[in-house]
Design an enzyme around this catalytic site. Structure first.
Site, PDB file in Angstrom:
ATOM      1  N   HIS A 161       7.158  -4.094 -15.463  1.00 53.63           N
ATOM      2  CA  HIS A 161       7.637  -5.340 -14.869  1.00 53.63           C
ATOM      3  C   HIS A 161       6.436  -6.195 -14.513  1.00 53.63           C
ATOM      4  CE1 HIS A 161       7.023  -2.701 -11.355  1.00 53.63           C
ATOM      5  NE2 HIS A 161       6.992  -3.775 -10.587  1.00 53.63           N
ATOM      6  N   HIS A 181       5.270  -7.639 -11.606  1.00 54.32           N
ATOM      7  CA  HIS A 181       4.610  -7.706 -10.308  1.00 54.32           C
ATOM      8  C   HIS A 181       3.119  -7.406 -10.479  1.00 54.32           C
ATOM      9  CE1 HIS A 181       8.603  -6.888  -7.952  1.00 54.32           C
ATOM     10  NE2 HIS A 181       8.494  -8.136  -8.383  1.00 54.32           N
ATOM     11  N   ASP A 216       0.849  -5.649  -9.080  1.00 59.67           N
ATOM     12  CA  ASP A 216       0.284  -4.303  -9.025  1.00 59.67           C
ATOM     13  C   ASP A 216       0.639  -3.471 -10.246  1.00 59.67           C
ATOM     14  OD1 ASP A 216       2.903  -4.492  -7.849  1.00 59.67           O
ATOM     15  OD2 ASP A 216       2.700  -2.460  -7.066  1.00 59.67           O
ATOM     16  N   HIS A 217       1.380  -4.072 -11.202  1.00 54.59           N
ATOM     17  CA  HIS A 217       1.704  -3.386 -12.452  1.00 54.59           C
ATOM     18  C   HIS A 217       1.301  -4.192 -13.685  1.00 54.59           C
ATOM     19  CE1 HIS A 217       4.371  -0.224 -10.632  1.00 54.59           C
ATOM     20  NE2 HIS A 217       4.333  -1.107  -9.656  1.00 54.59           N
TER      21      HIS A 217
END
Length: 244
Positions: free
Chosen positions: A60, A62, A64-65
């Site tokens: 996804h 976001h 932090d990914h």
């Protein structure tokens, strides 16, 4: 197959852990799962050869990914990478990648790469092969922004790896990880149920139905990290290596 936790932390660096990024390698496979903002320095610290990575799977959008991609792509350009790279993720990934490139490094999305870059959209429950890697995405529940949200069941070199990504409990996690050799599962909270995230106690209620051969916890908040001595399951740490 070898899996290395390049980063296993949450969005807020709980416990000083880096953003999510897993490196999987075998006889022929060499790929990343997610590429959080801290991925490039973490890969360099672990001396993982970035230019040998063939595939990056994004769950996804976001930060932090996902937000490590601009740094990784610019590093590849300046390192004179020539090997083709595939980035695969949810619907809209091409647009989101261009947007984040422009936000972080103006005009970088329009730079002609020295290497072939293939950006591929993945659809829920539609399997897709990338060389030796077979990926089946499952839809998961992680809010209304930053999506669509996917978890991955990955079959590679005779092994099955499942990753829940960030999600609250959903029945999709049962076929996702059923009988998997290794199930990497979010355990953001210990017992408290919060929207869009999975608690360890909720996960434990469903483990018999999931039936994965091995479980490792990731994306843990301070609530879980403070209780690690009392948790019987293996918890990921940055740099940790698992063979499965």
């Amino acid at each position: 197959m070898q899996l290395r936790f390049v980063g296993c932390g949450d969005a807020f660096g709980s416990g000083g852990r880096l953003n999510t990024c897993f490196h999987v390698s075998g006889r022929t496979a060499n790929f990343l799962i997610d590429c959080g903002a801290s991925a490039l320095p973490a890969l360099k610290r672990l001396e993982i050869a970035r230019n040998e990575i063939d595939l990056i799977l994004i769950t996804h959008f976001h930060g932090d990914h996902f937000a490590g991609l601009p740094f990784l792509l610019l590093d590849a350009q300046f390192a004179r990478r020539t090997k083709e790279l595939t980035i695969a993720g949810p619907e809209g990934i091409q647009t989101r990648l261009s947007q984040v490139m422009e936000v972080l490094f103006e005009h970088s999305s329009k730079t002609r790469q020295r290497f072939e870059l293939d950006v591929v959209e993945l659809a829920p429950e539609q399997s897709r092969s990338f060389g030796p890697v077979m990926v089946t995405p499952y839809p998961v529940v992680h809010g209304e922004s930053g999506g669509p949200f996917l978890a991955y069941r990955i079959e590679v070199e005779g092994r099955t790896l499942a990753y829940s990504a960030d999600t609250e409990w959903t029945e999709a996690l049962i076929p996702l990880a059923h009988g998997a050799d290794l199930f990497i599962a979010e355990a953001y909270m210990y017992e408290k149920v919060v929207k869009n995230h999975l608690s360890l106690k909720t996960l434990e209620q469903h483990l018999p139905k999931i039936g994965a051969k091995r479980l490792v916890l990731t994306h843990m908040s301070d609530d879980v990290l403070a209780r690690l001595d009392d948790i019987e399951h293996l918890a990921a740490e940055d740099g940790m290596v698992l063979v499965f």
